[in-house]
Design a protein around this motif. Structure first.
Motif, mmCIF file in Angstrom:
data_model
loop_
_atom_site.group_PDB
_atom_site.id
_atom_site.type_symbol
_atom_site.label_atom_id
_atom_site.label_comp_id
_atom_site.label_asym_id
_atom_site.label_seq_id
_atom_site.Cartn_x
_atom_site.Cartn_y
_atom_site.Cartn_z
ATOM 1 N N LEU A 292 -34.450 16.883 27.076
ATOM 2 C CA LEU A 292 -33.075 16.820 27.588
ATOM 3 C C LEU A 292 -32.451 18.211 27.663
ATOM 4 O O LEU A 292 -31.643 18.477 28.559
ATOM 5 N N SER A 293 -32.860 19.099 26.751
ATOM 6 C CA SER A 293 -32.311 20.462 26.814
ATOM 7 C C SER A 293 -32.862 21.196 28.045
ATOM 8 O O SER A 293 -32.153 21.978 28.674
ATOM 9 N N ARG A 294 -34.115 20.919 28.395
ATOM 10 C CA ARG A 294 -34.651 21.510 29.629
ATOM 11 C C ARG A 294 -33.893 20.955 30.840
ATOM 12 O O ARG A 294 -33.553 21.695 31.765
ATOM 13 N N ALA A 295 -33.640 19.643 30.829
ATOM 14 C CA ALA A 295 -32.883 19.030 31.942
ATOM 15 C C ALA A 295 -31.500 19.668 32.051
ATOM 16 O O ALA A 295 -31.028 19.991 33.149
ATOM 17 N N THR A 296 -30.856 19.852 30.905
ATOM 18 C CA THR A 296 -29.519 20.462 30.905
ATOM 19 C C THR A 296 -29.582 21.894 31.430
ATOM 20 O O THR A 296 -28.697 22.342 32.171
ATOM 21 N N GLY A 297 -30.652 22.609 31.058
ATOM 22 C CA GLY A 297 -30.840 23.970 31.564
ATOM 23 C C GLY A 297 -30.914 23.994 33.085
ATOM 24 O O GLY A 297 -30.253 24.811 33.743
ATOM 25 N N PHE A 298 -31.714 23.078 33.643
ATOM 26 C CA PHE A 298 -31.807 23.003 35.107
ATOM 27 C C PHE A 298 -30.448 22.650 35.716
ATOM 28 O O PHE A 298 -30.058 23.195 36.749
ATOM 29 N N MET A 299 -29.743 21.736 35.056
ATOM 30 C CA MET A 299 -28.446 21.345 35.613
ATOM 31 C C MET A 299 -27.475 22.510 35.598
ATOM 32 O O MET A 299 -26.701 22.691 36.541
ATOM 33 N N ASN A 300 -27.547 23.332 34.552
ATOM 34 C CA ASN A 300 -26.673 24.507 34.524
ATOM 35 C C ASN A 300 -27.022 25.473 35.658
ATOM 36 O O ASN A 300 -26.132 26.093 36.245
#
Lengths: 330, 330
Positions: A292-300
């Motif tokens: 989920l932190s990788r997903a959040t990184g992409f979203m940022n």
């Protein structure tokens, strides 16, 4: 999802209700001249709901770019057709039983019809798109289709392979999901006549939003409750799909625990005990948090791409959509 | 085949040996940047021979139209990619074991890879074609792909249906086979810059040649020896395919014999006795002669379309190719 994000999300759907209604009409209308099997299968597919995320991306990107013509609805239908074609072929590939809470088309009409209606939807999407007579749009969509099939094949090649790397996984995601969302957002910029930098900003938003969406989706496979998403918990594990939570967990556990996890991969009917064990290893290794932190990184990264544009309701809506993509276990 | 037709046929292949070699290189070269599964499957497919009938039609149509550029080879590869994609998906649909004398790709790499490499070939074909930046070519190819899938679905709908009509059968043939050959020949005319009448003449040639080819192919299914064409005799009967010999025979026999034939349709493993019985009914009713006469009729329409062009070696070669299409049980 927090109440504020929920509120913004409702506004997104409300703001484009007329456009989305026109897209729904097109999804049905563009297959009316086909034979009865095609009409039945597509009515089943398009009547089963679905988030219409790709049409939404195209609509908001077009509106943000100042476009107000009819090609937006046509291309929205085209990208949804392409997405639906991949779902049909995926469901045959995965022997799926349920799609969007209804029996999958391959279960109702058989694999043969599912494959061929998928082909029909691909061809119809590209037929609609090439009718707009814009070479860049043609290049984007045909390249996206090519990359999507490459991504799916690469995914197949990694099945049940504990040596698969995060880099390979991200390559699958980039091709099978982000290529089309990137192209979708870029086409909005083309319709609106944006310059190269504007198109690139929208393409970047679409690319990173697609990466975030798929990575989050793959994490949700180990988190979602069946009744919420119409999916079976741990489906990817039972099919030996080497998604990020599994890859991370395999890399973080002891060699002997690693063997235990490998023995559960691709087993088809996974026992509740096996699943519980793997989920407990994932908890120990914080693998879902990592994914989920990788997903959040992409979203940022997706959100940062929108810095190019001055603030507007459409820009706010793309930002709101990004909250939904990460945090959609409603 | 009579010796004279054999001789002309050899000339056809010899006359375009350089062009055909360039097409072969493209078929391999255009997938070199793909992943190893795609390269393996396509190497297997394109290394299994095949008549390259569609590239041949495009090459001769282009040359007849005075074209001498590189897009002829690119588009020849594109139409062969599209044709190969349909074969891959057909083989999954039909659970095929053998294709062109080798194990079918679905047997070697599985249905999943066969479906997805088919998707890749469709997408790559259209990516190559749209790169030429000619709107009419895009319309032709995307429409042909759409019609091909419609034709295949219509065929599926008619399976095992003794009420199927000759008109419905011809509609299947027009879409699944003639649409692409018509478009292929028309594209040759477009490359060569022919006017509307010239393009239409080539399109008509391709359409009727495609009709003749498929109708003759469906008759050969009841005639060909397995070792000659790599096909099983009576395969269409065992799969319940409502092709012209069967339709004609069903319409010409007595009601009780009709029931006997119907009981053999779509049985999967057909006994030699069943096949012998149906072949004997077909002999009684001259159903194969009827089907071949329809094929010859279409071929005459194809030949007549070439009256538009002054005589030339290329025109002669298209005429020679038409002999091959009807009389190819070499």
């Amino acid at each position: 999802m927090n109440p504020l994000a929920m509120e913004s999300l409702r506004n997104v759907w409300t703001d484009y209700a007329t456009d989305l209604k026109a897209v729904e009409s097109s999804l049905h209308g563009l297959t009316l001249d086909a034979n009865s099997t095609i009409r039945d299968v597509t009515a089943h597919l398009f009547g089963s709901g679905g988030k219409r995320l790709r049409p939404m991306l195209l609509i908001i990107s077009s509106r943000l770019s100042g476009y107000d013509g009819s090609n937006m609805v046509l291309l929205s239908a085209a990208v949804e057709f392409i997405h639906t074609a991949t779902l049909l072929h995926d469901d045959v590939v995965d022997h799926a039983e349920i799609r969007r809470g209804k029996p999958a088309a391959n279960q109702v009409w058989g694999n043969q019809a599912a494959i061929l209606v998928g082909d029909y939807l691909y061809a119809t999407a590209l037929y609609i798109a090439t009718g707009i007579h814009d070479h860049e749009i043609n290049d984007i969509l045909t390249l996206a289709c090519r990359q999507m099939s490459e991504g799916e094949i690469l995914e197949l090649m990694l099945d049940n392979n504990p040596q698969a790397t995060e880099e390979e996984y991200l390559e699958v995601v980039a091709r099978k999901t982000a290529a089309l969302t990137a192209g979708t957002c870029r086409m909005g910029g083309i319709l609106g006549g944006l310059d190269a930098a504007g198109r690139k900003a929208l393409e970047d938003y679409g690319y990173f939003a697609g990466m975030a969406f798929q990575v989050a989706d793959d994490a949700l496979d180990y988190m979602a409750k069946e009744e919420r998403l119409g999916k079976t918990l741990g489906k990817d594990l039972s099919e030996g799909k080497m998604t990020l939570p599994l890859l991370h967990c395999l890399s973080a556990v002891s060699p002997s625990d690693r063997e235990k996890i490998i023995s559960c991969m691709g087993k088809g009917d996974l026992s509740p005990g096996d699943l519980k064990m793997v989920l407990s290893f994932m908890k120990e290794t914080s693998s879902l948090e990592y994914a989920l932190s990788r997903a959040t990184g992409f979203m940022n990264q997706a959100r940062a791409a929108l810095d190019y544009f001055p603030d507007s309701s459409h820009r706010q809506n793309l930002l709101a959509l990004s909250d939904f993509i990460i945090d959609r276990d409603l």
